[in-house]
Structure formats: C-alpha cells, structure tokens
Design a protein around this motif. Structure first.
Motif, PDB file in Angstrom:
ATOM      1  N   PRO A 175     -66.419 -48.400  71.978  1.00 57.08           N
ATOM      2  CA  PRO A 175     -66.189 -47.136  72.686  1.00 57.08           C
ATOM      3  C   PRO A 175     -64.977 -46.386  72.163  1.00 57.08           C
TER       4      PRO A 175
ATOM      5  N   GLN B  50     -74.440 -41.826  78.806  1.00 56.96           N
ATOM      6  CA  GLN B  50     -74.838 -43.217  78.765  1.00 56.96           C
ATOM      7  C   GLN B  50     -76.324 -43.367  78.528  1.00 56.96           C
TER       8      GLN B  50
ATOM      9  N   LEU C 195     -75.369 -46.594  73.299  1.00 56.54           N
ATOM     10  CA  LEU C 195     -74.473 -47.201  74.266  1.00 56.54           C
ATOM     11  C   LEU C 195     -75.020 -48.500  74.814  1.00 56.54           C
TER      12      LEU C 195
END
Lengths: 404, 129
Positions: free
Chosen positions: A49, A247, A252
């Motif tokens: 991330p 998301q 992800l």
C-alpha cells in the motif's frame, strides 16, 4: 566463377531462413523464469500500500518496463535483450520501494519537526490523528466546504487501535504527496469533460462524504478495513461507501471489502467516486462527482465511451512518456469514478509500414495493460481501428503528421 | 558473367539485410547508444550529488562499472551492448540516488526522533499551535 554464382542462391536461402526464424520468434510466447521473477517483484511493489500511495509514478514505470520486457520475450527477442529488460524491471521495482521508503522518512521528518517546534508531542500527535478541518483547509480549500459535521466525523476519527506513530506518519506522507498530485491533475484534459460547479455543489454537499474521507485518512494503509467499512455504512445513501471503490481495484488485497464497496457503488452510481483519487484534495472534481444530482444528470448527457486516440498520446519508442502516463492515470480514475462508462483505444492500424504497425500494436498493448492494471475491467476496454468508428474522420497517418 | 553474379549477390544481400533491419527494428525500438550513454552519465552525476557515494556505494559502483563497460562497447562498435549497458547503468544510478535520499531522510528522522525523546518534557507552554 561457378562457385560465385552458386553462392548467391545459397546466401539468399540462408538469409530467408534467418528471417523466418525471426518472424516465427515474434509469435511464440516463451515461459521465462527471470521474467517471472521480475513480474513477482513488480507484483510485490504493487501489493504494498505504501508503494502504491507514495511511489505511484515509480510503480507505473516499473509496470511499463515489465510490459516492454514481456513484449520483447513474446516477440522472441534475443535472450540477452530480454535479460537486459528484465534487469531494468527489477531495478524499477526496487526504485519504487526505495522511493516509498524515502517518502515515509520524509513525512516522519515533517512530523518530528512539527513536534519540536510546537514542543508538545502528545497533543500534536493527537491532533494529527484527528485531522482537524483546519489542516485540510490549508491543503485543499475546495474540500473545506465538504467538511463533515462533528457527529459524522467521530467514528472515523477513532480507529480501533489508538493512532500510533506509523499511521500518523502515513497520513502525513499522504498529505505531503497531495499538492503534487493536485498539480498533476490540473493539466489533464479529460478531467474537464464534466462541467463542475464547485461552489454550488459544495453548498449542497452531503455530510456523509466528509466522514468517509476522514475514514480513509485514519485508515491509510487499508490494513484495518473495519473502521472504513463501518463508517461507510454510516454514511447516508451508501454515497460514502463509494469512496471505498478504490478497494474494488483488483490489485488490492481485501476481497470482502471490495465486494461490499462494489455493491454499494452500484447502489449509488451517480455518486460513484473513485477513491484512487488519493488522499488529497481534488476539490471541485471530487465534489462534483460525489454529488448525486448533477452528477447523475451528467452521466446521462455524456457519451458512455471515453475515446483515447493513440495518435494524440506521446510515446518514446513503445514506452509512454510521463505525460501519457498521467493522462492514462487520469482516464483510469475517471473510469473508476464512472462505472457506467467504457473506454476505447483508437489507433490507425492500417499502416503500410510493418515496422510502424508493430510499434503501434505494442503501444496499444501497453496502454491497455496500464488501464487494466489500474483496475479497469477488461470488458470496459475496447481497442478499435480508427477506421471502424463511424463518427471518426479517418486519420491519414498519425505517425507521419500527428493531429496535434 | 562474374560481374552479373556479384551484382545479384550484392542486391540479394542488401535486400535481406534491409528486411532484417526492418523486422528487428519493429521488435525492439531503442534510443541511440550515444543518447543512452549521456543519459547514464547524467544520472550517475545526479546520484553522486544525492550523496550516493557515501549512502548507496554498491549501487553507484555498479552503475559506474556498467557505464565504463558501455563506453568500451561503444568504442568496440557494439552499439546494442553499449546501449543496454548504459540503460542499466542509468537504472542503477537512479536507484542509487533514491536510496541515498531515503537513507539520508531516515538518518535525519532518527536524529530528530532522538532529539524529541531525549528532550525533557515540558509541561504546557500554552498556545502551542
């Protein structure tokens, strides 16, 4: 004399064989262990991330390098050429990681600096965790209008674990990043495709949105999906949840949440707001997108398909220039924001020169790959020869004289 | 007769090599080695300026080695190899620069952290913001 005249056809035959081998090489996609390793290195960076948030452009470069290496391997380039390209991919992946590390350290410096200047570490840390509107105001004047009411603000402010140093740092670094991204956004033409009225929409701005924005800040690494999801549910009409559509991005890691937010995104299509529009303040754009009324109306008015004309994008060889990279990033963001639209990549494939055609195909492939990696579903991507398009005047040769 | 044969052979050679160049060019478009060389030099200079000599010596040394090899290859009329090496040198140098910057930032952060931790805790100076 006889030997001379005999050698001519033999030479021709051998050169033909060589050419055939080259051409055949262009069609076989070989499994390449080093390439797979490089792929894994990029994948690792992509999964991190902090790299995604803090070294996005470096990550893009790694992706492009990977694509080039893949293309070369598929095209049967000589092993040392592929090896070279793979090396570049690995270095680019490492570069993205290093860049993220640097950014984290920088934001820590900024935070510690503030602590030292203010002389009140506890308070300042707390302050950062709660992100007062004043802070945001300084960074993004337009966003200020969307400031949440205190009640909405609260759940997001308190993540389950007390904000430790690391999350705080994160928020910091995202902030530090924000102006840069904002600046980048300005010269992206696609953004203007939708009329916005920031002041009006700001007045009408619903309260829920702010809350979710907050939640993204306090939950920067997306490592603790709970608070974000919780506050998303609290946001009225699922509008906030759409923010979480970042998301839904396949890269992800949180599938459940992706499902949740995708569902909620569907419930409020007009408000679909791409959370990939990283922390920062995109003011007008975000505000407009989040507003159900005008946004929905616009969605009906705009043509459902975004057209990317390859001839209008700049490339260095087969690699997109940074300008093109930004443009593609903007288009991807727009697509994630507006799930009802699709994109068509248009190129003039009808080129007489085989070399130019190969280059063009590779460019199209790279553009496509970038959009796919940015989370655009393949079904929303069409590649089209410009001749196919009825409304499109046929470009003569975009490479000889581009319609710039 | 001999002249004709030679001519035919030369023509065949020319055509074949032109076609081969076209095919190869289509498969891999790469900048000129000279450009790549000067780009690598520039990137290495930048890495040095970022303190890579001290903070990322391994990467920097690798970049410099490759640049030298690239220059040698260019002199030995091996443009393809020169280009590859120069590109790798540039990639190494870029990484060296960022790593140096990251190390520097981390060092400063550590220093500041110590400063904050060692500082006697002052009670409410009032109006900190």
């Amino acid at each position: 004399m006889r030997s001379l005249s005999r050698s001519a056809p033999r030479l021709r035959a051998s050169s033909m064989a060589l050419l055939l081998a080259l051409a055949a090489g262009c069609a076989t996609p070989p499994g390449h262990p080093a390439l797979e390793q490089a792929d894994a290195a990029v994948e690792r960076a992509r999964r991190s991330p902090r790299v995604r948030a803090l070294a996005a452009s470096e990550l893009d470069r790694a992706e492009v390098a990977l694509q080039v290496a893949r293309d070369a391997a598929r095209a049967g380039a000589p092993p040392d050429r592929v090896e070279h390209l793979v090396y570049i991919v690995n270095q680019r992946a490492a570069l993205a990681e290093a860049r993220a590390t640097q950014q984290v350290a920088r934001s820590e410096i900024a935070m510690l600096d503030r602590v030292i200047v203010q002389g009140r570490p506890e308070q300042s840390r707390q302050r950062r965790a709660s992100f007062p509107a004043r802070d945001r105001q300084a960074r993004a004047p337009l966003q200020l209008q969307a400031r949440p009411s205190p009640a909405e603000n609260r759940p997001a402010q308190m993540p389950p674990q007390a904000p430790q140093q690391a999350p705080a740092l994160w928020q910091e670094s995202r902030q530090a990043d924000a102006p840069l991204r904002e600046a980048r956004r300005v010269d992206v033409p696609v953004q203007a495709s939708r009329p916005t009225d920031p002041s009006r929409s700001a007045q009408e701005a619903p309260q829920g949105r702010g809350a979710v924005k907050e939640s993204r800040r306090t939950d920067p690494l997306l490592q603790e999906p709970q608070p974000a999801a919780r506050s998303a549910q609290k946001a009225p009409e699922g509008r906030g949840a759409v923010k979480e559509s970042r998301q839904a991005d396949p890269v992800l890691q949180e599938p459940q949440q992706a499902a949740l937010s995708a569902q909620e995104a569907r419930e409020a299509p007009g408000a679909a707001e791409d959370a990939r529009t990283v922390p920062g303040p995109i003011g007008a754009q975000e505000t407009a997108a989040a507003e159900p009324g005008p946004a929905a109306a616009d969605a009906e008015a705009v043509p459902p398909e975004i057209t990317l004309r390859l001839a209008q994008l700049s490339f260095a060889g087969v690699e997109p220039t940074s300008e093109t990279g930004e443009r593609l990033a903007a288009v991807a963001e727009q697509l994630l924001r507006e799930p009802e639209r699709s994109v068509s990549i248009e190129a003039e494939f009808n080129l007489p020169d085989p070399e130019a055609r190969t280059t063009l195909e590779q460019r199209v492939e790279i553009v496509r790959a970038i959009l796919l990696r940015r989370g655009i579903a393949p079904a929303r991507l069409v590649v089209r020869a410009s001749g196919d398009h009825p409304a499109e005047p046929r470009a003569k040769s975009p490479y000889v004289a581009g319609p710039y | 007769m001999i002249g004709e044969a030679i001519q035919r052979r030369a023509a065949a050679c020319l055509a074949a090599s032109a076609f081969a160049l076209a095919v190869l060019g289509g498969c891999a478009q790469v900048p000129l080695p000279q450009e790549a060389l000067s780009a690598a030099e520039l990137t290495i200079a930048r890495a040095r300026a970022a303190g890579a000599e001290r903070l990322a010596p391994v990467e920097l040394a690798r970049a410099e080695e490759k640049l030298q090899a690239a220059q040698a290859a260019a002199q030995a009329k091996a443009p393809e190899r020169a280009r590859s090496l120069a590109e790798q040198a540039a990639a190494d140098a870029e990484l060296a620069a960022i790593e140096a910057q990251a190390a520097q930032a981390q060092a400063i952060a550590t220093q500041l952290r110590q400063q904050v931790e060692q500082r006697p805790r002052r009670v409410a100076l009032g109006g900190g913001a």
